[in-house]
Each structure stands twice: as structure tokens, then as C-alpha cells.
Design a protein around this motif. Structure first.
Motif, PDB file in Angstrom:
ATOM      1  N   ALA A 105      25.243  31.206   2.371  1.00  0.00           N
ATOM      2  CA  ALA A 105      26.193  31.886   1.487  1.00  0.00           C
ATOM      3  C   ALA A 105      27.600  31.316   1.646  1.00  0.00           C
ATOM      4  CB  ALA A 105      26.198  33.376   1.792  1.00  0.00           C
ATOM      5  N   ASN A 106      28.206  30.977   0.514  1.00  0.00           N
ATOM      6  CA  ASN A 106      29.578  30.464   0.518  1.00  0.00           C
ATOM      7  C   ASN A 106      30.385  30.935  -0.691  1.00  0.00           C
ATOM      8  OD1 ASN A 106      28.429  29.001  -1.538  1.00  0.00           O
ATOM      9  ND2 ASN A 106      28.751  26.981  -0.606  1.00  0.00           N
ATOM     10  N   GLY A 107      29.800  31.862  -1.451  1.00  0.00           N
ATOM     11  CA  GLY A 107      30.501  32.362  -2.628  1.00  0.00           C
ATOM     12  C   GLY A 107      30.267  31.534  -3.872  1.00  0.00           C
ATOM     13  N   LEU A 117      24.434  28.412 -10.486  1.00  0.00           N
ATOM     14  CA  LEU A 117      24.932  28.981 -11.728  1.00  0.00           C
ATOM     15  C   LEU A 117      23.918  28.816 -12.856  1.00  0.00           C
ATOM     16  CD1 LEU A 117      28.636  27.727 -11.564  1.00  0.00           C
ATOM     17  CD2 LEU A 117      27.677  29.884 -10.711  1.00  0.00           C
ATOM     18  N   LEU A 118      24.089  29.601 -13.894  1.00  0.00           N
ATOM     19  CA  LEU A 118      23.236  29.508 -15.066  1.00  0.00           C
ATOM     20  C   LEU A 118      23.584  28.255 -15.865  1.00  0.00           C
ATOM     21  CD1 LEU A 118      23.371  33.220 -16.250  1.00  0.00           C
ATOM     22  CD2 LEU A 118      21.469  32.097 -15.092  1.00  0.00           C
ATOM     23  N   PRO A 119      22.640  27.724 -16.634  1.00  0.00           N
ATOM     24  CA  PRO A 119      22.947  26.584 -17.503  1.00  0.00           C
ATOM     25  C   PRO A 119      24.147  26.883 -18.399  1.00  0.00           C
ATOM     26  CG  PRO A 119      20.592  26.993 -17.474  1.00  0.00           C
ATOM     27  CD  PRO A 119      21.222  28.133 -16.751  1.00  0.00           C
ATOM     28  N   GLY A 120      25.035  25.910 -18.509  1.00  0.00           N
ATOM     29  CA  GLY A 120      26.214  26.083 -19.338  1.00  0.00           C
ATOM     30  C   GLY A 120      27.437  26.558 -18.587  1.00  0.00           C
ATOM     31  N   MET A 121      27.236  27.065 -17.354  1.00  0.00           N
ATOM     32  CA  MET A 121      28.379  27.492 -16.549  1.00  0.00           C
ATOM     33  C   MET A 121      28.926  26.287 -15.788  1.00  0.00           C
ATOM     34  SD  MET A 121      27.372  31.294 -15.118  1.00  0.00           S
ATOM     35  CE  MET A 121      29.097  31.608 -14.681  1.00  0.00           C
ATOM     36  N   ASN A 122      30.250  26.251 -15.639  1.00  0.00           N
ATOM     37  CA  ASN A 122      30.929  25.119 -15.024  1.00  0.00           C
ATOM     38  C   ASN A 122      31.191  25.404 -13.551  1.00  0.00           C
ATOM     39  OD1 ASN A 122      33.317  23.447 -14.145  1.00  0.00           O
ATOM     40  ND2 ASN A 122      33.033  22.599 -16.190  1.00  0.00           N
ATOM     41  N   ARG A 123      30.596  24.590 -12.672  1.00  0.00           N
ATOM     42  CA  ARG A 123      30.737  24.820 -11.231  1.00  0.00           C
ATOM     43  C   ARG A 123      32.191  24.665 -10.778  1.00  0.00           C
ATOM     44  NH1 ARG A 123      27.714  24.736  -6.453  1.00  0.00           N
ATOM     45  NH2 ARG A 123      28.711  23.663  -4.697  1.00  0.00           N
ATOM     46  N   ARG A 124      32.897  23.669 -11.295  1.00  0.00           N
ATOM     47  CA  ARG A 124      34.301  23.482 -10.897  1.00  0.00           C
ATOM     48  C   ARG A 124      35.155  24.673 -11.311  1.00  0.00           C
ATOM     49  NH1 ARG A 124      35.898  17.122 -12.088  1.00  0.00           N
ATOM     50  NH2 ARG A 124      34.443  16.190 -10.570  1.00  0.00           N
ATOM     51  N   GLU A 125      34.891  25.193 -12.506  1.00  0.00           N
ATOM     52  CA  GLU A 125      35.642  26.369 -12.950  1.00  0.00           C
ATOM     53  C   GLU A 125      35.352  27.550 -12.043  1.00  0.00           C
ATOM     54  OE1 GLU A 125      36.021  29.402 -16.794  1.00  0.00           O
ATOM     55  OE2 GLU A 125      34.434  27.875 -16.729  1.00  0.00           O
ATOM     56  N   TRP A 126      34.073  27.733 -11.682  1.00  0.00           N
ATOM     57  CA  TRP A 126      33.701  28.837 -10.790  1.00  0.00           C
ATOM     58  C   TRP A 126      34.460  28.721  -9.467  1.00  0.00           C
ATOM     59  CZ3 TRP A 126      30.159  32.975 -11.141  1.00  0.00           C
ATOM     60  CH2 TRP A 126      29.923  33.646  -9.930  1.00  0.00           C
ATOM     61  N   ILE A 127      34.415  27.555  -8.851  1.00  0.00           N
ATOM     62  CA  ILE A 127      35.051  27.378  -7.542  1.00  0.00           C
ATOM     63  C   ILE A 127      36.557  27.610  -7.636  1.00  0.00           C
ATOM     64  CG2 ILE A 127      35.570  25.694  -5.736  1.00  0.00           C
ATOM     65  CD1 ILE A 127      32.797  24.462  -6.280  1.00  0.00           C
ATOM     66  N   ALA A 128      37.197  27.024  -8.640  1.00  0.00           N
ATOM     67  CA  ALA A 128      38.651  27.161  -8.771  1.00  0.00           C
ATOM     68  C   ALA A 128      39.043  28.613  -9.019  1.00  0.00           C
ATOM     69  CB  ALA A 128      39.156  26.273  -9.907  1.00  0.00           C
ATOM     70  N   THR A 129      38.309  29.296  -9.882  1.00  0.00           N
ATOM     71  CA  THR A 129      38.646  30.686 -10.222  1.00  0.00           C
ATOM     72  C   THR A 129      38.410  31.617  -9.047  1.00  0.00           C
ATOM     73  OG1 THR A 129      38.112  30.311 -12.553  1.00  0.00           O
ATOM     74  CG2 THR A 129      38.131  32.590 -11.788  1.00  0.00           C
ATOM     75  N   GLN A 140      37.984  30.888  -5.796  1.00  0.00           N
ATOM     76  CA  GLN A 140      38.796  30.556  -4.620  1.00  0.00           C
ATOM     77  C   GLN A 140      40.237  30.997  -4.823  1.00  0.00           C
ATOM     78  OE1 GLN A 140      37.468  29.075  -1.715  1.00  0.00           O
ATOM     79  NE2 GLN A 140      39.433  29.752  -0.864  1.00  0.00           N
ATOM     80  N   GLY A 141      40.768  30.791  -6.031  1.00  0.00           N
ATOM     81  CA  GLY A 141      42.138  31.204  -6.309  1.00  0.00           C
ATOM     82  C   GLY A 141      42.313  32.709  -6.175  1.00  0.00           C
ATOM     83  N   ALA A 142      41.359  33.472  -6.703  1.00  0.00           N
ATOM     84  CA  ALA A 142      41.443  34.931  -6.612  1.00  0.00           C
ATOM     85  C   ALA A 142      41.247  35.400  -5.174  1.00  0.00           C
ATOM     86  CB  ALA A 142      40.399  35.563  -7.525  1.00  0.00           C
ATOM     87  N   ALA A 200      35.799  36.697   3.606  1.00  0.00           N
ATOM     88  CA  ALA A 200      35.256  35.352   3.391  1.00  0.00           C
ATOM     89  C   ALA A 200      34.939  35.202   1.909  1.00  0.00           C
ATOM     90  CB  ALA A 200      33.987  35.141   4.230  1.00  0.00           C
ATOM     91  N   PRO A 201      34.871  33.969   1.395  1.00  0.00           N
ATOM     92  CA  PRO A 201      34.542  33.786  -0.027  1.00  0.00           C
ATOM     93  C   PRO A 201      33.219  34.430  -0.437  1.00  0.00           C
ATOM     94  CG  PRO A 201      35.425  31.754   0.874  1.00  0.00           C
ATOM     95  CD  PRO A 201      35.240  32.682   2.032  1.00  0.00           C
ATOM     96  N   GLU A 202      32.225  34.396   0.452  1.00  0.00           N
ATOM     97  CA  GLU A 202      30.953  35.011   0.102  1.00  0.00           C
ATOM     98  C   GLU A 202      31.053  36.534  -0.005  1.00  0.00           C
ATOM     99  OE1 GLU A 202      30.587  33.835   4.557  1.00  0.00           O
ATOM    100  OE2 GLU A 202      31.503  33.049   2.715  1.00  0.00           O
ATOM    101  N   GLU A 203      31.933  37.130   0.805  1.00  0.00           N
ATOM    102  CA  GLU A 203      32.137  38.577   0.690  1.00  0.00           C
ATOM    103  C   GLU A 203      32.937  38.913  -0.569  1.00  0.00           C
ATOM    104  OE1 GLU A 203      30.489  40.602   2.260  1.00  0.00           O
ATOM    105  OE2 GLU A 203      29.819  39.443   3.998  1.00  0.00           O
ATOM    106  N   PHE A 204      33.854  38.031  -0.950  1.00  0.00           N
ATOM    107  CA  PHE A 204      34.591  38.241  -2.194  1.00  0.00           C
ATOM    108  C   PHE A 204      33.625  38.263  -3.373  1.00  0.00           C
ATOM    109  CE2 PHE A 204      36.952  36.766  -5.911  1.00  0.00           C
ATOM    110  CZ  PHE A 204      38.054  37.632  -5.892  1.00  0.00           C
ATOM    111  N   PHE A 205      32.680  37.326  -3.383  1.00  0.00           N
ATOM    112  CA  PHE A 205      31.687  37.287  -4.456  1.00  0.00           C
ATOM    113  C   PHE A 205      30.840  38.560  -4.467  1.00  0.00           C
ATOM    114  CE2 PHE A 205      27.180  35.940  -5.413  1.00  0.00           C
ATOM    115  CZ  PHE A 205      27.303  36.050  -6.787  1.00  0.00           C
TER     116      PHE A 205
END
Length: 256
Positions: free
Chosen positions: A171-173, A177-189, A191-193, A216-221
Motif C-alpha cells: 500500500a502506497n496510496g 487505476l481504471l482504464p482511462g484514469m491518469n496515473r500521474r494526475e492521481w499521484i500529483a493530486t 500527494q498534493g492534498a 501516510a499517503p495510503e491512510e490518506f487514500f
């Protein structure tokens, strides 16, 4: 598409997955507002996934927990809610559900690589998910979540979010992801929050999101996943970009 995937998955079982008893299902839906709020197609698929969960997971009542068919189904239903968009694949990699009557203690060991000192502590928990291991739950907290479904907390959803997170790696948060979702967008959004919440907590400020999410990021998720299902309005106000991502990841919240 969902029906074909479901039929393909069921074909792997030599024995058919037993359906959930009609009377028991009606009783559970009447008691679980998160399920009752679903539209008819998603509720129908929730029943199929719940049956699969009950068929493939082994429940263990520990510490004197009184676990009957109704509460096993309630747990299966709430674990299946986050699984709706990805179906049976969401349940891969683990088998056992351990249920205690209430809070339980877990002994932790920490090795400090700098000085070689090993310290131990006891943590009191209401839920836990182990990588490739069981989901562990407090039955009293499962019951509290059923009675207060819109208060922002749901221990089964929280631990199922961890299980989704663990599908591809520890687990790392960042779950698969589902098809069509952007991994970079997920990480940036995310992690920023997460970073913004950590700063607020370190400064002693009140936070709309439970401060435990700053661990931790996984707990945030996992914590924001609880909010998606049980208090999405708070999440939209506190972290609108996170709320939008989770709506894409899980589908519309039953809370509206």
C-alpha cells in the motif's frame, strides 16, 4: 460488458457461487443505507459481488465475537461497494476476514537502522488490512457504521481501500487505476492534498479531513475513500480535486 466479465469469472469455479438468500438480502439492504441508496443495476451487481465475497472469503470470529450470517453479509456488502467498478478482480490475493467483538491490540516492532535499537509497542485498532493477509475488523464498529452511515467513517470501506491499494504492490496510496484514469494526475493530486493536510496537522490546525489521514499517503487514500462513500459533501469542500478523482475511481457516491 459487466455481465460478460462476471460470467467469464464464474466459469472458473467448478461449483456455482451460491446466491444470497432472498430474505437475508432484503433484511440486509433494509439495514444498510449505503446499499439501499444504490440504483437498481448497481444494487443487483452488489448482490452478485457480495455472494462471491462470501463464497471466496473465510470468516473467523475471534475473542468471543458473535458473527452470524446477517453480519457476514453486511461486511461482504460494504467490502463489495468499493469493488463495483472493477468487479471480482478487486478480491484477489487474500482469503481471511478476522472479526473481533470490539477494538483489538496489535504488537508492533520497529528497528531503528541508525542505532540498531528495536522498540515494541501495542496499538489498539478497529480495523487492519495485511498485504496478502487477512482483513481484520471490529464488529462493534461495523455496527456503528451501519447505524451512522453518513458520518464520514466506515471501517470496512477503509480496509477494503487498503486491499485495493495492495493489488499491485504494498500500500502506497496509488492503487491500480481504471482504464482511462491518469496515473500521474492521481499521484500529483493525492500527494498534493496529503502534503497540505500534513502541514495543517503539524501546525495544530483543525482539519475537516480526519487527522489520521496525515499518517501516510495510503491512510490518506483510505480515509478519503470513507468520506467518498459516507460524507462526500465534506470531501468536495475540503479537497475538491480528490473528490473528483475518487468519484472516477469508485463511481458515484451512494450519499449523492
Amino acid at each position: 460488458m459487466i455481465l460478460r466479465a462476471w460470467q467469464s469469472f464464474l466459469s472458473r469455479f467448478r461449483a456455482p457461487v451460491p446466491p444470497v438468500d432472498d430474505a437475508l438480502w432484503r433484511q440486509a439492504v433494509a439495514r444498510v443505507p449505503l446499499a439501499r441508496a444504490l440504483d437498481a443495476p448497481r444494487l443487483h451487481y452488489l448482490r452478485q459481488l457480495s455472494a462471491l465475497f462470501l463464497h471466496t472469503k473465510r470468516f473467523h470470529a475471534l475473542g468471543g465475537a458473535e458473527l452470524d450470517a446477517f453480519w457476514m453479509l453486511v461486511i461482504a456488502m460494504q467490502a463489495s461497494l468499493p469493488a463495483l467498478p472493477r468487479g471480482p478482480k478487486a478480491f484477489k490475493g487474500w482469503t481471511n476476514v478476522l472479526v473481533y467483538p470490539g477494538e483489538f491490540n496489535v504488537k508492533r516492532s520497529h528497528h531503528d537502522a541508525r542505532d540498531g535499537v528495536v522498540t515494541e509497542r501495542d496499538d489498539t485498532l478497529i480495523g487492519e488490512a495485511w498485504d496478502r493477509g487477512p482483513m481484520v475488523l471490529s464488529l462493534s464498529d461495523v455496527k456503528l457504521d451501519v447505524e451512522g452511515p453518513w458520518d464520514g467513517f466506515n471501517v470496512v470501506v477503509h480496509e477494503m481501500a487498503h486491499k485495493l491499494d495492495m493489488l499491485a504492490a504494498p500500500a502506497n496510496g496509488v492503487p491500480p487505476l481504471l482504464p482511462g484514469m491518469n496515473r500521474r494526475e492521481w499521484i500529483a493530486t493525492m500527494q498534493g492534498a496529503f502534503d497540505a493536510l500534513v502541514k495543517q496537522v503539524e501546525r495544530g490546525r483543525h482539519t475537516a479531513i480526519d487527522p489520521y489521514a496525515a499518517e501516510a499517503p495510503e491512510e490518506f487514500f483510505a480515509v478519503t475513500s470513507e468520506l467518498h462513500f459516507s460524507q462526500p459533501a465534506l470531501l468536495r469542500e475540503a479537497a475538491p480535486k480528490v473528490a473528483k478523482l475518487l468519484a472516477s475511481f469508485y463511481g458515484p457516491s451512494p450519499a449523492g
